[in-house]
Enzyme design. Structure first.
Site, short mmCIF file in Angstrom:
data_model
loop_
_atom_site.label_atom_id
_atom_site.label_comp_id
_atom_site.label_asym_id
_atom_site.label_seq_id
_atom_site.Cartn_x
_atom_site.Cartn_y
_atom_site.Cartn_z
N ASN A 208 0.87 -1.18 0.00
CA ASN A 208 0.00 0.00 0.00
C ASN A 208 0.90 1.23 0.00
O ASN A 208 1.54 1.53 0.99
CB ASN A 208 -0.88 -0.04 1.26
N TRP A 209 0.93 1.90 -1.15
CA TRP A 209 1.85 3.04 -1.27
C TRP A 209 1.31 4.31 -0.61
O TRP A 209 2.01 5.31 -0.52
CB TRP A 209 2.17 3.30 -2.74
N LYS A 210 0.04 4.32 -0.21
CA LYS A 210 -0.57 5.50 0.42
C LYS A 210 -0.33 6.74 -0.45
O LYS A 210 -0.36 6.64 -1.67
CB LYS A 210 -0.03 5.68 1.83
N HIS B 107 -9.14 0.83 4.77
CA HIS B 107 -7.87 1.02 5.48
C HIS B 107 -8.11 1.92 6.69
O HIS B 107 -8.93 2.85 6.62
CB HIS B 107 -6.83 1.65 4.55
N GLU C 34 -6.59 4.31 7.92
CA GLU C 34 -6.43 5.76 7.69
C GLU C 34 -7.67 6.36 7.04
O GLU C 34 -8.04 7.49 7.31
CB GLU C 34 -5.17 6.01 6.84
N GLU D 192 -5.14 -5.60 10.32
CA GLU D 192 -4.14 -4.58 10.60
C GLU D 192 -4.43 -3.90 11.93
O GLU D 192 -5.25 -2.98 11.99
CB GLU D 192 -4.14 -3.52 9.50
N GLY E 263 2.63 1.57 10.80
CA GLY E 263 3.57 2.68 10.70
C GLY E 263 4.34 2.98 11.97
O GLY E 263 4.97 4.03 12.09
N SER F 199 3.62 -2.84 10.22
CA SER F 199 5.08 -2.88 10.40
C SER F 199 5.72 -4.19 9.97
O SER F 199 6.66 -4.67 10.60
CB SER F 199 5.45 -2.53 11.84
N GLY G 283 2.97 -1.28 4.25
CA GLY G 283 3.03 0.15 3.96
C GLY G 283 4.47 0.56 3.73
O GLY G 283 5.01 0.46 2.63
N GLY G 284 5.12 1.01 4.78
CA GLY G 284 6.49 1.55 4.71
C GLY G 284 7.46 0.73 3.88
O GLY G 284 8.12 1.27 2.98
C1 PEP Z 1 -0.56 -0.18 6.19
O1 PEP Z 1 -0.78 1.00 6.29
O2 PEP Z 1 -1.33 -0.92 5.56
C2 PEP Z 1 0.63 -0.71 6.85
C3 PEP Z 1 0.63 -1.95 7.21
O3 PEP Z 1 1.66 0.17 7.06
P1 PEP Z 1 3.11 -0.19 7.67
O4 PEP Z 1 3.59 -1.44 6.98
O5 PEP Z 1 3.96 0.98 7.35
O6 PEP Z 1 2.93 -0.41 9.12
#
Ligand code: PEP
Length: 263
Positions: free
Chosen positions: A28-30, A109, A111, A181, A187, A223, A244-245
């Site tokens: 997920n590039w957000k 998601h 967010e 999640e 994050g 994470s 994500g990251g």
């Molecule tokens: C996400 O936002 O879907 C996510 C899992 O982010 P991260 O891997 O950065 O925790």
């Protein structure tokens, strides 16, 4: 005597035969990755036969759809509306997404739930729209820190599954993947522990058997990185990752893709 190399190979093949599961690696590039940055990323990833899905921002999605398809990468938007068109400034619809050849949709998601007031009611409409339009929907669910600490996480996750997947038929459920999640692990650099992931995924699978009469695949997100992916992916109840990251760094993402093939 058998030499060590062939013995090694034999063990490897046997283990692989019994343990082989190709994990899903979803990124997920957000609100990251311009078209140029996305192109550089894809060039480093190259072609893949793993189960990779990327959710880029809309502009990058539109301009790099062909590049992703060429490389064997599945793709889709991070959000979509449940109506086909109309006066909804800033929104994007299923026909627009279909035009790009997307196979997947990300929904719910944390967010979007948190910053854009995406409620379970809205999500239920989105999920129905997505699956009835022929897409695979990755539905994110997760509890917050307070719910985790107070032990209310089971109720929250059960509630999200019941409300968000309401009115889906058995056949439509084939098109849904769950991304568990925990909001407190997104994050933060600290993933949920293996024990927490196992317990939660087991709970979700048991709950699904009870209310849907079947299990849906569950990705873990929060994470995930190139260092913890092997351990998390080795859990039998984990069917893949939502990242994500670490999905923004081609070297890290490639390492996770490699892990997904040999867990
Ligand atoms: C996400 O936002 O879907 C996510 C899992 O982010 P991260 O891997 O950065 O925790």
């Amino acid at each position: 005597y058998m030499n060590i190399t062939s013995l090694d190979q034999m063990i490897h093949d046997t283990v692989a035969k019994y343990l082989k599961k190709q994990l899903i690696v979803a990124g997920n590039w957000k609100m990251n990755m311009t078209v140029q940055e996305g192109m550089n990323f894809l060039e480093k990833i190259g072609n893949t036969d793993a189960n990779v899905i990327i959710f880029p921002p809309y502009t990058t999605l539109a301009l790099l759809a062909g590049e992703m398809r060429k490389r064997g990468i599945h793709y889709g938007p991070q959000n979509f509306h449940f109506l086909d068109k109309g006066a909804y400034t800033g929104e994007i619809s299923i026909p627009m997404i279909r035009e790009l050849g997307c196979g997947f949709l990300l929904a719910g998601h944390s967010e979007r739930r948190q910053y854009y007031n995406e409620t379970d009611d809205i999500l239920q409409k989105k999920v129905v729209k997505g699956v009835s339009s022929g897409f695979q929907v990755v539905l994110c669910i997760g509890e917050n820190l307070e719910e985790r600490k107070s032990g209310k996480w089971r109720n929250r996750l059960a509630e999200q599954m019941i409300l968000d997947l309401k009115d889906l038929g058995h056949h439509e459920l084939d098109s849904v993947l769950i991304a568990y999640e925990p909001v407190w692990a997104i994050g933060t650099g600290v993933s949920a522990s293996i024990e927490e992931i196992e317990e939660t995924h087991c709970f979700l699978k048991a709950f699904m058997r009870k209310i849907f009469g079947r299990e849906l695949p569950i990705l873990y997100g929060g994470s995930v990185n190139e260092n913890n992916a092997l351990k998390i992916g080795a859990c039998s109840v984990v069917d893949g990752f939502l990242i994500g990251g670490a999905s923004l760094d081609p070297d890290k993402f490639l390492k996770i893709i490699e892990i997904s093939k040999r867990v």
